[in-house]
Scaffold this active site. Structure first.
Site, PDB file in Angstrom:
ATOM      1  NE  ARG A  18      41.336  46.583  47.083  1.00 56.60           N
ATOM      2  CZ  ARG A  18      42.478  47.482  47.197  1.00 56.60           C
ATOM      3  NH1 ARG A  18      43.624  46.934  47.574  1.00 56.60           N
ATOM      4  NH2 ARG A  18      42.285  48.708  47.030  1.00 56.60           N
ATOM      5  CG  ASP A  19      43.643  49.432  50.249  1.00 57.97           C
ATOM      6  OD1 ASP A  19      44.381  48.742  50.368  1.00 57.97           O
ATOM      7  OD2 ASP A  19      43.552  50.547  49.868  1.00 57.97           O
ATOM      8  CG  HIS A 212      46.367  54.072  52.372  1.00 58.74           C
ATOM      9  ND1 HIS A 212      46.223  52.776  52.722  1.00 58.74           N
ATOM     10  CD2 HIS A 212      45.973  54.000  50.945  1.00 58.74           C
ATOM     11  CE1 HIS A 212      45.619  51.836  51.798  1.00 58.74           C
ATOM     12  NE2 HIS A 212      45.647  52.761  50.861  1.00 58.74           N
ATOM     13  CB  CYS A 243      49.752  49.058  50.109  1.00 54.69           C
ATOM     14  SG  CYS A 243      50.015  48.113  48.477  1.00 54.69           S
ATOM     15  CG  ASN A 252      41.956  52.606  52.469  1.00 59.52           C
ATOM     16  OD1 ASN A 252      42.383  51.219  52.657  1.00 59.52           O
ATOM     17  ND2 ASN A 252      42.372  52.823  51.395  1.00 59.52           N
TER      18      ASN A 252
HETATM   19  P1  HMG Z   1      53.674  37.723  37.929  1.00 59.61           P
HETATM   20  O1  HMG Z   1      54.239  36.993  38.602  1.00 59.61           O
HETATM   21  O2  HMG Z   1      54.621  38.885  37.155  1.00 59.61           O
HETATM   22  O3  HMG Z   1      52.728  37.132  36.746  1.00 59.61           O
HETATM   23  O4  HMG Z   1      52.754  38.724  38.656  1.00 59.61           O
HETATM   24  P2  HMG Z   1      52.605  35.994  35.879  1.00 59.61           P
HETATM   25  O5  HMG Z   1      51.743  36.444  34.760  1.00 59.61           O
HETATM   26  O6  HMG Z   1      54.115  35.489  35.615  1.00 59.61           O
HETATM   27  O7  HMG Z   1      51.871  34.920  36.797  1.00 59.61           O
HETATM   28  C1  HMG Z   1      52.809  34.187  37.932  1.00 59.61           C
HETATM   29  C2  HMG Z   1      51.692  33.240  38.567  1.00 59.61           C
HETATM   30  O8  HMG Z   1      50.789  33.992  39.112  1.00 59.61           O
HETATM   31  C3  HMG Z   1      51.282  32.292  37.795  1.00 59.61           C
HETATM   32  O9  HMG Z   1      50.790  31.145  38.588  1.00 59.61           O
HETATM   33  C4  HMG Z   1      49.887  32.616  37.456  1.00 59.61           C
HETATM   34  O10 HMG Z   1      49.003  31.701  36.936  1.00 59.61           O
HETATM   35  C5  HMG Z   1      49.449  33.559  38.746  1.00 59.61           C
HETATM   36  P3  HMG Z   1      51.873  29.707  38.662  1.00 59.61           P
HETATM   37  O11 HMG Z   1      51.933  29.229  37.091  1.00 59.61           O
HETATM   38  O12 HMG Z   1      53.351  30.312  39.149  1.00 59.61           O
HETATM   39  O13 HMG Z   1      51.345  28.839  39.580  1.00 59.61           O
HETATM   40  N1  HMG Z   1      48.545  34.658  38.482  1.00 59.61           N
HETATM   41  C6  HMG Z   1      47.372  34.691  39.010  1.00 59.61           C
HETATM   42  N2  HMG Z   1      46.672  34.069  39.939  1.00 59.61           N
HETATM   43  C7  HMG Z   1      45.461  34.294  40.062  1.00 59.61           C
HETATM   44  N3  HMG Z   1      44.859  35.629  39.778  1.00 59.61           N
HETATM   45  C8  HMG Z   1      45.684  36.427  38.917  1.00 59.61           C
HETATM   46  C9  HMG Z   1      46.705  35.790  38.303  1.00 59.61           C
HETATM   47  N4  HMG Z   1      47.728  36.250  37.402  1.00 59.61           N
HETATM   48  C10 HMG Z   1      48.714  35.703  37.345  1.00 59.61           C
HETATM   49  N5  HMG Z   1      44.996  37.293  38.506  1.00 59.61           N
HETATM   50  C11 HMG Z   1      50.759  39.978  39.058  1.00 59.61           C
HETATM   51  C12 HMG Z   1      51.801  39.674  38.157  1.00 59.61           C
HETATM   52  C13 HMG Z   1      49.867  41.346  38.583  1.00 59.61           C
HETATM   53  C14 HMG Z   1      49.590  38.730  39.007  1.00 59.61           C
HETATM   54  C15 HMG Z   1      51.134  39.940  40.472  1.00 59.61           C
HETATM   55  O14 HMG Z   1      52.074  40.941  40.773  1.00 59.61           O
HETATM   56  C16 HMG Z   1      49.913  40.167  41.444  1.00 59.61           C
HETATM   57  O15 HMG Z   1      49.081  39.478  41.668  1.00 59.61           O
HETATM   58  N6  HMG Z   1      49.873  41.483  42.095  1.00 59.61           N
HETATM   59  C17 HMG Z   1      49.070  41.795  43.090  1.00 59.61           C
HETATM   60  C18 HMG Z   1      49.524  43.112  43.825  1.00 59.61           C
HETATM   61  C19 HMG Z   1      48.268  43.496  44.676  1.00 59.61           C
HETATM   62  O16 HMG Z   1      47.157  42.981  44.903  1.00 59.61           O
HETATM   63  N7  HMG Z   1      48.598  44.707  45.323  1.00 59.61           N
HETATM   64  C20 HMG Z   1      47.720  45.113  46.339  1.00 59.61           C
HETATM   65  C21 HMG Z   1      46.428  45.914  45.647  1.00 59.61           C
HETATM   66  S1  HMG Z   1      46.869  47.435  44.913  1.00 59.61           S
HETATM   67  C22 HMG Z   1      46.612  48.553  46.159  1.00 59.61           C
HETATM   68  O17 HMG Z   1      46.417  48.181  47.182  1.00 59.61           O
HETATM   69  C23 HMG Z   1      46.650  49.919  45.952  1.00 59.61           C
HETATM   70  C24 HMG Z   1      45.356  50.656  46.103  1.00 59.61           C
HETATM   71  O18 HMG Z   1      44.659  50.483  47.313  1.00 59.61           O
HETATM   72  C25 HMG Z   1      45.483  51.970  45.763  1.00 59.61           C
HETATM   73  C26 HMG Z   1      46.305  52.563  46.666  1.00 59.61           C
HETATM   74  O19 HMG Z   1      46.417  52.906  47.845  1.00 59.61           O
HETATM   75  O20 HMG Z   1      47.342  52.992  46.047  1.00 59.61           O
HETATM   76  C27 HMG Z   1      44.435  49.977  44.760  1.00 59.61           C
HETATM   77 MG    MG Z   2      44.755  51.676  48.864  1.00 59.17          MG
END
Ligand code: HMG
Ligand code: MG
Length: 307
Positions: A18-19, A212, A243, A252
């Site tokens: 995933r990450d 990381h 990320c 990581n």
């Molecule tokens: P948004 O644009 O504010 O949300 O995104 P929305 O509710 O307005 O939805 C927009 C569109 O996304 C819509 O589709 C929804 O249906 C769709 P459209 O009508 O435009 O065709 N949608 C989804 N589709 C599939 N699955 C879903 C989903 N939700 C909405 N769950 C949202 C808000 C949170 C969805 C967006 O910002 C997002 O997906 N962000 C993902 C960010 C991400 O994955 N980042 C990487 C992971 S975090 C990380 O790596 C850190 C970590 O490792 C720890 C660290 O190291 O810090 C964990």
């Molecule tokens: Mg991470």
């Protein structure tokens, strides 16, 4: 000289599928991801972050998560985790039979906006519904706190800001909480201070370190965390990762390197380092580049030399 006793056993959570892979530009087939997850479960990981049910417009690489979860060879006793930012993600994770869902917030307002498009307070409100649904489904719930040691947009992040998000995730009923160094800027003493602060809010035994390795501090930070009693860490096979919302952040800490450290300290993990090296070589071949794991590459080179 008095040296604190280190934990005798550590749970290592493999986050590479995933990450690690989420930041890859070229689409990786579901088949390769499935083979990677299966190699990791065979190597002995009991918790693998295998999927992320986020918007495919935001993170296209994770769009195969349903296919991946459907075809992995589920090994009894292994928890397959999935990131879920909202109820839409939660429903997809349940349909895909995830064992644990991960809600991911941030200790930095700026990063919260960039990563999940809402404030910290709004994210907690979104997670509340997810947390309640997870409890109803009797699913394990993990919370992640990004930018716990620094933020690419706002710079310094104080230990009290981390503790504040930890409290809120605790109140939602998280079983485990990750303290994440998203951009790999933390240093050993700071890491100990943050863990000491957040352990006043949540049991240390259920806190994990997610490091990381951008500044090359991850192994030192893991050792520093062990000294204050942390016994859960995240790592990525072959040091995969980065990320998409933290420009310049590298992967990581590599699972092979962490295993080499832990086993050298006599700390049990239940994981076969040689099998993880194989998994690292496998995914690196598919990505067409060398693994970012010092121990993994050294072991592979020693093997190639027939030693
Ligand atoms: P948004 O644009 O504010 O949300 O995104 P929305 O509710 O307005 O939805 C927009 C569109 O996304 C819509 O589709 C929804 O249906 C769709 P459209 O009508 O435009 O065709 N949608 C989804 N589709 C599939 N699955 C879903 C989903 N939700 C909405 N769950 C949202 C808000 C949170 C969805 C967006 O910002 C997002 O997906 N962000 C993902 C960010 C991400 O994955 N980042 C990487 C992971 S975090 C990380 O790596 C850190 C970590 O490792 C720890 C660290 O190291 O810090 C964990
Ligand atoms: Mg991470």
């Amino acid at each position: 000289m008095a040296i604190n006793a280190l934990p005798k056993q550590v749970k290592l959570v493999e986050v590479g599928p995933r990450d690690g892979l989420q930041n890859e530009k070229e689409t990786i087939s579901a088949e390769v991801k499935i083979a990677l997850v299966d190699r990791l479960s065979q190597a002995g990981f009991v918790n693998i972050e295998a999927a992320s049910f986020v918007s495919p417009k935001w993170v296209p690489q994770m769009a195969t998560s349903t296919e991946v979860m459907a075809a992995i060879a589920r090994k009894p006793g292994v928890l397959y985790s999935a990131l879920v930012p909202n109820m839409k993600g939660f429903e997809a994770a349940v349909a895909a039979r995830a064992d644990e869902v991960v809600i991911f917030g941030s200790a930095s307002e700026a990063f919260s906006q960039k990563n999940i498009n809402c404030s910290i307070a709004e994210s907690i409100e979104r997670f509340r519904e997810v947390a309640q649904a997870a409890k109803q489904h009797k699913l394990r719930l993990r919370g992640s706190v990004s930018c716990a040691f620094g933020c690419p947009y706002q710079g310094a992040v104080g230990a009290d800001s981390v503790a504040d998000v930890v409290q809120r995730l605790r109140d939602l009923g998280c079983d485990e909480i990750d303290i994440a160094d998203t951009i790999g800027v933390g240093t050993a003493r700071q890491v100990q201070q943050v863990f000491e602060r957040v352990a006043r809010e949540f049991p240390l035994a259920q806190l994990s370190g997610h490091f990381h390795d951008t500044y090359g501090q991850a192994l030192a930070n893991i050792y520093a965390s062990l000294e204050v009693g942390v016994a859960i860490f995240h790592s990525s096979v072959a040091g995969l990762g980065g990320c998409p919302y933290a420009k310049g952040a590298t992967g990581n800490v590599a699972s092979e390197d962490v295993l080499y450290l832990l086993h050298g300290l006599g700390i049990a993990t239940g994981i076969d380092l040689d099998a993880v090296v194989d998994a690292g070589q496998f995914i690196s071949r598919h990505l067409g580049r060398k693994a970012v794991s010092r121990a993994g590459n050294a072991i592979a080179a020693r093997r190639a030399a027939g030693a």
